[in-house]
Design a protein around this motif. Structure first.
Motif, mmCIF file in Angstrom:
data_model
loop_
_atom_site.group_PDB
_atom_site.id
_atom_site.type_symbol
_atom_site.label_atom_id
_atom_site.label_comp_id
_atom_site.label_asym_id
_atom_site.label_seq_id
_atom_site.Cartn_x
_atom_site.Cartn_y
_atom_site.Cartn_z
ATOM 1 N N ILE A 110 0.821 -1.204 0.000
ATOM 2 C CA ILE A 110 0.000 0.000 0.000
ATOM 3 C C ILE A 110 0.860 1.261 0.000
ATOM 4 C CG2 ILE A 110 -1.613 1.353 1.412
ATOM 5 C CD1 ILE A 110 -2.830 -1.282 2.337
ATOM 6 N N GLY A 111 0.529 2.177 -0.903
ATOM 7 C CA GLY A 111 1.143 3.493 -0.877
ATOM 8 C C GLY A 111 0.469 4.308 0.206
ATOM 9 N N GLY A 112 1.189 4.580 1.292
ATOM 10 C CA GLY A 112 0.610 5.282 2.425
ATOM 11 C C GLY A 112 0.498 6.781 2.239
ATOM 12 N N LEU A 143 -4.739 11.988 2.510
ATOM 13 C CA LEU A 143 -4.256 11.726 1.151
ATOM 14 C C LEU A 143 -4.113 10.237 0.877
ATOM 15 C CD1 LEU A 143 -1.635 14.580 0.637
ATOM 16 C CD2 LEU A 143 -3.931 14.385 -0.318
ATOM 17 N N LEU A 144 -4.502 9.409 1.820
ATOM 18 C CA LEU A 144 -4.566 7.967 1.598
ATOM 19 C C LEU A 144 -5.687 7.702 0.599
ATOM 20 C CD1 LEU A 144 -3.119 5.501 2.991
ATOM 21 C CD2 LEU A 144 -5.187 5.240 4.352
ATOM 22 N N THR A 145 -5.478 6.781 -0.347
ATOM 23 C CA THR A 145 -6.540 6.473 -1.301
ATOM 24 C C THR A 145 -7.665 5.721 -0.615
ATOM 25 O OG1 THR A 145 -5.659 4.325 -2.001
ATOM 26 C CG2 THR A 145 -4.843 6.276 -3.165
ATOM 27 N N LEU A 146 -8.851 5.803 -1.190
ATOM 28 C CA LEU A 146 -10.007 5.109 -0.621
ATOM 29 C C LEU A 146 -9.779 3.599 -0.603
ATOM 30 C CD1 LEU A 146 -12.846 5.320 0.510
ATOM 31 C CD2 LEU A 146 -13.741 5.322 -1.827
ATOM 32 N N LYS A 147 -9.162 3.073 -1.658
ATOM 33 C CA LYS A 147 -8.890 1.637 -1.725
ATOM 34 C C LYS A 147 -7.926 1.216 -0.623
ATOM 35 C CE LYS A 147 -7.912 -2.063 -4.989
ATOM 36 N NZ LYS A 147 -7.672 -2.400 -6.424
ATOM 37 N N ALA A 148 -6.874 2.017 -0.401
ATOM 38 C CA ALA A 148 -5.919 1.712 0.659
ATOM 39 C C ALA A 148 -6.604 1.749 2.022
ATOM 40 C CB ALA A 148 -4.765 2.706 0.624
ATOM 41 N N PRO A 192 0.287 -14.701 -3.005
ATOM 42 C CA PRO A 192 -0.306 -13.673 -3.873
ATOM 43 C C PRO A 192 -0.207 -12.283 -3.271
ATOM 44 C CG PRO A 192 -2.027 -14.910 -2.767
ATOM 45 C CD PRO A 192 -0.734 -15.593 -2.430
ATOM 46 N N TYR A 193 -0.097 -11.294 -4.134
ATOM 47 C CA TYR A 193 -0.004 -9.914 -3.660
ATOM 48 C C TYR A 193 -0.572 -8.953 -4.688
ATOM 49 C CZ TYR A 193 4.197 -10.030 -6.607
ATOM 50 O OH TYR A 193 5.071 -10.199 -7.653
ATOM 51 N N GLU A 194 -0.819 -7.753 -4.235
ATOM 52 C CA GLU A 194 -1.362 -6.698 -5.087
ATOM 53 C C GLU A 194 -0.738 -5.385 -4.654
ATOM 54 O OE1 GLU A 194 -5.753 -4.622 -5.787
ATOM 55 O OE2 GLU A 194 -5.653 -6.771 -5.319
ATOM 56 N N ILE A 195 -0.592 -4.452 -5.595
ATOM 57 C CA ILE A 195 -0.039 -3.135 -5.273
ATOM 58 C C ILE A 195 -1.137 -2.084 -5.373
ATOM 59 C CG2 ILE A 195 1.648 -1.367 -5.900
ATOM 60 C CD1 ILE A 195 3.323 -3.587 -7.192
ATOM 61 N N ILE A 196 -1.253 -1.281 -4.327
ATOM 62 C CA ILE A 196 -2.198 -0.172 -4.333
ATOM 63 C C ILE A 196 -1.388 1.116 -4.366
ATOM 64 C CG2 ILE A 196 -4.046 1.004 -3.083
ATOM 65 C CD1 ILE A 196 -4.753 -1.693 -1.834
ATOM 66 N N PRO A 197 -1.437 1.847 -5.465
ATOM 67 C CA PRO A 197 -0.610 3.052 -5.578
ATOM 68 C C PRO A 197 -1.015 4.117 -4.575
ATOM 69 C CG PRO A 197 -2.193 2.950 -7.375
ATOM 70 C CD PRO A 197 -2.281 1.641 -6.653
ATOM 71 N N GLY A 198 -0.070 5.027 -4.317
ATOM 72 C CA GLY A 198 -0.339 6.114 -3.375
ATOM 73 C C GLY A 198 0.146 7.447 -3.910
#
Length: 251
Positions: free
Chosen positions: A8-10, A17-22, A105-111
């Motif tokens: 997660i991009g913090g 400023l954290l994304t809703l998905k994060a 498994p993993y996923e990237i959530i941009p920040g």
């Protein structure tokens, strides 16, 4: 079965400023591993009360992966929180490589990167028509080496908008290299802790920015932005909103 890891991009610091998905992932995560030296701990307030929380500031890669592997085997959701956007100097590639080896498994959530928080604080657009259409993101060599072809002096030949991470402690050396190609009156801004409550902005030119930074005692957590875009006023308007310019949505 394996759980799943979310890198997660913090964001740059401001929790808003954290994304809703994060935010949603952090709220439901069973395990949180965060980069405590940089991530605003207020973000942890979004976590469940029973979430397992680990500060990775003093941990090694092996220790981080061991925790992830153990918790993934328990089929848990793991939020691995990095500062800014993890794709820029986030050291996530080495973690993903280890997860690939283990079939986790993993996923990237941009920040939101600190770079863009800095640009927002300065109220500038990094790309202006006929002023600069290129943004160079780089850092000086330190304990982490930089390929010789990417030395700041060589990149400075382009005179593009340059955004320098992890280098404010070397501001004098950086300016010396930039002056090989940029004029001495080139605008420079240094933004420390962009979006944090103690955000600090210094503006000047290549002639005086070193003195300003040293007088202020800034040695870390700052972005250096170089280029004419910092004070350009006489630039041409974009084609996008020009009534004489037709495109797919406007004749």
């Amino acid at each position: 079965m394996h759980g799943k890891v979310f890198f997660i991009g913090g964001g740059p610091g401001d929790p808003e400023l954290l994304t809703l998905k994060a935010y949603k992932i952090i709220k439901k995560a069973d395990v949180i591993i965060y980069a405590g030296s940089l991530v605003n701990e207020k973000i942890l307030e979004f976590a469940r009360d029973d979430a397992e929380v680990y500060n990775s500031a003093s941990m090694t890669l092996e220790e981080i992966i061991e925790i992830i592997e153990d918790k993934a085997k328990e089929n848990k959701i793991i939020a691995r929180i990095h500062t800014g956007d993890p794709s820029i100097y986030g050291a996530i590639a080495e973690q993903m490589r280890e997860l690939d080896k283990r079939g986790i498994p993993y996923e990237i959530i941009p920040g939101v990167s600190s770079l863009f928080a800095a640009a927002a604080a300065l109220k500038v657009e990094l790309t202006l028509p006929e002023i600069s259409q290129t943004v160079i993101i780089t850092r000086p060599a330190g304990r982490t080496p930089v390929p010789k072809r990417e030395d700041i002096e060589k990149l400075a030949k382009h005179r593009a908008t340059m955004c320098i991470f992890l280098g404010v402690h070397k501001i004098r050396e950086i300016v010396d290299k930039l002056l090989k190609h940029y004029p001495p009156n080139t605008p420079v801004a240094v933004v420390k802790n962009a979006s944090w409550e103690d955000e600090t902005i210094l503006q000047g030119t290549l002639e005086n920015i070193v003195e300003k930074v040293e007088n202020k005692g800034i040695k870390r957590s700052a972005i250096i932005i170089v280029g004419k875009i910092l004070e350009a006023k006489d630039f041409k308007r974009s084609k996008l909103y020009n009534g004489d310019f037709a495109h797919g949505y406007r004749q």
